[in-house]
Design a protein around this motif. Structure first.
Motif, PDB file in Angstrom:
ATOM      1  N   ILE A   1      45.258  30.346  15.088  1.00 23.20           N
ATOM      2  CA  ILE A   1      44.425  31.646  15.718  1.00 23.20           C
ATOM      3  C   ILE A   1      45.542  32.820  15.764  1.00 23.20           C
ATOM      4  O   ILE A   1      46.576  32.347  16.560  1.00 23.20           O
ATOM      5  N   SER A   2      44.842  34.121  16.422  1.00 23.73           N
ATOM      6  CA  SER A   2      46.207  34.950  16.851  1.00 23.73           C
ATOM      7  C   SER A   2      44.613  36.103  17.457  1.00 23.73           C
ATOM      8  O   SER A   2      43.963  36.459  17.080  1.00 23.73           O
ATOM      9  N   GLU A   3      46.028  36.745  18.490  1.00 19.73           N
ATOM     10  CA  GLU A   3      44.944  37.559  19.306  1.00 19.73           C
ATOM     11  C   GLU A   3      45.980  38.866  19.704  1.00 19.73           C
ATOM     12  O   GLU A   3      46.801  38.450  20.717  1.00 19.73           O
ATOM     13  N   ALA A   4      45.351  39.695  19.557  1.00 24.64           N
ATOM     14  CA  ALA A   4      46.530  40.850  19.637  1.00 24.64           C
ATOM     15  C   ALA A   4      46.291  41.441  21.066  1.00 24.64           C
ATOM     16  O   ALA A   4      44.709  41.306  21.832  1.00 24.64           O
ATOM     17  N   TYR A   5      46.653  42.246  21.830  1.00 28.41           N
ATOM     18  CA  TYR A   5      46.373  42.088  23.187  1.00 28.41           C
ATOM     19  C   TYR A   5      47.532  43.803  23.437  1.00 28.41           C
ATOM     20  O   TYR A   5      48.899  43.389  23.116  1.00 28.41           O
ATOM     21  N   GLN A   6      47.320  44.746  24.390  1.00 30.70           N
ATOM     22  CA  GLN A   6      48.109  45.639  24.856  1.00 30.70           C
ATOM     23  C   GLN A   6      49.021  45.233  25.793  1.00 30.70           C
ATOM     24  O   GLN A   6      48.449  44.434  26.712  1.00 30.70           O
ATOM     25  N   LEU A   7      50.396  45.931  26.175  1.00 29.34           N
ATOM     26  CA  LEU A   7      51.083  45.222  27.720  1.00 29.34           C
ATOM     27  C   LEU A   7      51.210  46.774  27.428  1.00 29.34           C
ATOM     28  O   LEU A   7      51.266  47.563  27.018  1.00 29.34           O
ATOM     29  N   GLU A   8      51.931  47.230  29.436  1.00 27.67           N
ATOM     30  CA  GLU A   8      52.494  47.859  29.531  1.00 27.67           C
ATOM     31  C   GLU A   8      53.224  48.843  28.813  1.00 27.67           C
ATOM     32  O   GLU A   8      53.048  49.747  29.009  1.00 27.67           O
TER      33      GLU A   8
ATOM     34  N   THR B   1      49.325  44.252  33.531  1.00 28.15           N
ATOM     35  CA  THR B   1      47.909  44.630  33.652  1.00 28.15           C
ATOM     36  C   THR B   1      46.943  43.448  33.517  1.00 28.15           C
ATOM     37  O   THR B   1      45.663  43.774  33.088  1.00 28.15           O
ATOM     38  N   GLY B   2      47.559  42.319  33.006  1.00 30.19           N
ATOM     39  CA  GLY B   2      46.518  41.429  32.483  1.00 30.19           C
ATOM     40  C   GLY B   2      46.156  41.462  31.805  1.00 30.19           C
ATOM     41  O   GLY B   2      45.305  39.870  30.484  1.00 30.19           O
ATOM     42  N   GLY B   3      46.460  41.796  31.034  1.00 31.83           N
ATOM     43  CA  GLY B   3      46.519  41.770  28.936  1.00 31.83           C
ATOM     44  C   GLY B   3      46.961  40.378  28.732  1.00 31.83           C
ATOM     45  O   GLY B   3      46.288  40.204  27.310  1.00 31.83           O
ATOM     46  N   THR B   4      48.089  40.247  28.873  1.00 35.93           N
ATOM     47  CA  THR B   4      48.185  38.930  28.294  1.00 35.93           C
ATOM     48  C   THR B   4      47.432  37.182  28.611  1.00 35.93           C
ATOM     49  O   THR B   4      47.096  36.597  28.249  1.00 35.93           O
TER      50      THR B   4
ATOM     51  N   PHE C   1      49.045  32.114  38.720  1.00 32.26           N
ATOM     52  CA  PHE C   1      50.216  33.469  38.713  1.00 32.26           C
ATOM     53  C   PHE C   1      51.215  33.091  40.208  1.00 32.26           C
ATOM     54  O   PHE C   1      50.682  32.424  41.106  1.00 32.26           O
ATOM     55  N   VAL C   2      52.643  33.166  39.969  1.00 31.59           N
ATOM     56  CA  VAL C   2      53.690  32.995  40.753  1.00 31.59           C
ATOM     57  C   VAL C   2      53.445  34.131  41.500  1.00 31.59           C
ATOM     58  O   VAL C   2      53.195  35.026  42.710  1.00 31.59           O
ATOM     59  N   ILE C   3      53.617  35.535  40.875  1.00 35.07           N
ATOM     60  CA  ILE C   3      53.755  37.319  41.275  1.00 35.07           C
ATOM     61  C   ILE C   3      52.380  37.867  40.876  1.00 35.07           C
ATOM     62  O   ILE C   3      52.046  37.383  39.782  1.00 35.07           O
ATOM     63  N   ASP C   4      51.321  38.502  41.812  1.00 33.68           N
ATOM     64  CA  ASP C   4      50.919  39.690  41.509  1.00 33.68           C
ATOM     65  C   ASP C   4      51.576  40.811  41.434  1.00 33.68           C
ATOM     66  O   ASP C   4      52.268  40.912  43.181  1.00 33.68           O
ATOM     67  N   LEU C   5      51.386  41.766  40.339  1.00 33.56           N
ATOM     68  CA  LEU C   5      51.344  43.281  40.829  1.00 33.56           C
ATOM     69  C   LEU C   5      50.793  43.801  40.734  1.00 33.56           C
ATOM     70  O   LEU C   5      49.318  44.626  39.919  1.00 33.56           O
ATOM     71  N   PRO C   6      49.513  44.386  42.545  1.00 30.35           N
ATOM     72  CA  PRO C   6      48.218  44.840  42.408  1.00 30.35           C
ATOM     73  C   PRO C   6      48.403  46.247  42.274  1.00 30.35           C
ATOM     74  O   PRO C   6      46.687  46.168  41.188  1.00 30.35           O
ATOM     75  N   GLU C   7      48.938  46.171  42.087  1.00 29.16           N
ATOM     76  CA  GLU C   7      49.208  48.021  41.957  1.00 29.16           C
ATOM     77  C   GLU C   7      48.693  48.292  39.767  1.00 29.16           C
ATOM     78  O   GLU C   7      48.574  49.528  39.683  1.00 29.16           O
ATOM     79  N   LEU C   8      48.443  47.314  39.779  1.00 27.22           N
ATOM     80  CA  LEU C   8      48.813  47.342  38.296  1.00 27.22           C
ATOM     81  C   LEU C   8      47.072  47.034  37.664  1.00 27.22           C
ATOM     82  O   LEU C   8      47.448  46.976  36.538  1.00 27.22           O
ATOM     83  N   GLY C   9      46.002  46.293  38.076  1.00 25.75           N
ATOM     84  CA  GLY C   9      45.240  46.178  37.782  1.00 25.75           C
ATOM     85  C   GLY C   9      44.502  45.023  37.775  1.00 25.75           C
ATOM     86  O   GLY C   9      43.267  43.793  36.867  1.00 25.75           O
ATOM     87  N   GLY C  10      46.083  43.823  37.234  1.00 26.49           N
ATOM     88  CA  GLY C  10      45.165  42.743  36.522  1.00 26.49           C
ATOM     89  C   GLY C  10      44.206  41.911  36.945  1.00 26.49           C
ATOM     90  O   GLY C  10      43.581  41.488  36.251  1.00 26.49           O
ATOM     91  N   ARG C  11      44.194  41.176  38.227  1.00 24.91           N
ATOM     92  CA  ARG C  11      43.917  41.022  38.681  1.00 24.91           C
ATOM     93  C   ARG C  11      42.705  41.411  38.899  1.00 24.91           C
ATOM     94  O   ARG C  11      40.555  40.445  38.492  1.00 24.91           O
ATOM     95  N   ALA C  12      42.156  42.305  39.293  1.00 27.49           N
ATOM     96  CA  ALA C  12      40.934  43.288  38.781  1.00 27.49           C
ATOM     97  C   ALA C  12      40.447  43.508  37.529  1.00 27.49           C
ATOM     98  O   ALA C  12      39.056  42.423  37.275  1.00 27.49           O
ATOM     99  N   ARG C  13      40.691  43.059  36.815  1.00 30.07           N
ATOM    100  CA  ARG C  13      40.701  43.067  35.079  1.00 30.07           C
ATOM    101  C   ARG C  13      40.142  41.360  34.768  1.00 30.07           C
ATOM    102  O   ARG C  13      39.087  40.854  34.614  1.00 30.07           O
ATOM    103  N   LEU C  14      40.301  40.365  35.794  1.00 23.88           N
ATOM    104  CA  LEU C  14      40.784  39.207  35.357  1.00 23.88           C
ATOM    105  C   LEU C  14      39.908  38.816  36.095  1.00 23.88           C
ATOM    106  O   LEU C  14      38.373  37.791  35.368  1.00 23.88           O
TER     107      LEU C  14
ATOM    108  N   MET D   1      35.852  39.399  34.476  1.00 19.51           N
ATOM    109  CA  MET D   1      36.105  38.466  33.067  1.00 19.51           C
ATOM    110  C   MET D   1      34.902  37.522  33.881  1.00 19.51           C
ATOM    111  O   MET D   1      34.839  36.564  33.230  1.00 19.51           O
ATOM    112  N   GLY D   2      35.140  37.408  35.012  1.00 20.43           N
ATOM    113  CA  GLY D   2      34.738  36.742  35.809  1.00 20.43           C
ATOM    114  C   GLY D   2      35.697  35.440  36.009  1.00 20.43           C
ATOM    115  O   GLY D   2      35.584  33.728  36.838  1.00 20.43           O
ATOM    116  N   MET D   3      36.434  35.285  36.198  1.00 19.47           N
ATOM    117  CA  MET D   3      37.993  34.496  36.377  1.00 19.47           C
ATOM    118  C   MET D   3      38.515  34.487  37.791  1.00 19.47           C
ATOM    119  O   MET D   3      38.626  35.182  38.650  1.00 19.47           O
TER     120      MET D   3
END
Length: 92
Positions: free
Chosen positions: A5-12, A40-43, A63-76, A79-81
């Motif tokens: 099964i597949s899931e498309a997603y956006q990268l930066e 960004t949290g897309g993956t 994750f090993v490294i977080d780049l907070p200014e890109l918003g991935g943590r907030a995005r996840l 979602m309740g993660m």
């Protein structure tokens, strides 16, 4: 390889597709999403979606490294993660 099964997603910088075998997880299995970099949290979001489509329970992300200014943590977290990282690097 077997059926997937597949899931498309956006990268930066574009778009990608993530795949998983359709029998890789069983309903009710608990999964921790682990990756080296949270941008960004897309993956991670695509991985969560695939696991959920197979009936698995995603219990969090690490994750090993977080780049907070890109918003991935907030995005996840939206979602309740629960999100765990070893270090973060600000853009400055």
């Amino acid at each position: 390889p077997g059926p997937v099964i597949s899931e498309a997603y956006q990268l930066e910088y574009g778009e990608a597709v993530m795949e998983i075998h359709d029998d890789a997880l069983k309903a009710g299995e608990r999964v921790l999403i682990v990756d080296d970099l949270l941008a960004t949290g897309g993956t991670a979001e695509a991985g969560i979606a695939l696991c959920r489509r197979l009936g698995a329970e995603v219990i969090g992300c690490a994750f090993v490294i977080d780049l907070p200014e890109l918003g991935g943590r907030a995005r996840l977290e939206a979602m309740g993660m629960p999100v765990h990282t070893l270090c973060a690097f600000d853009g400055d």
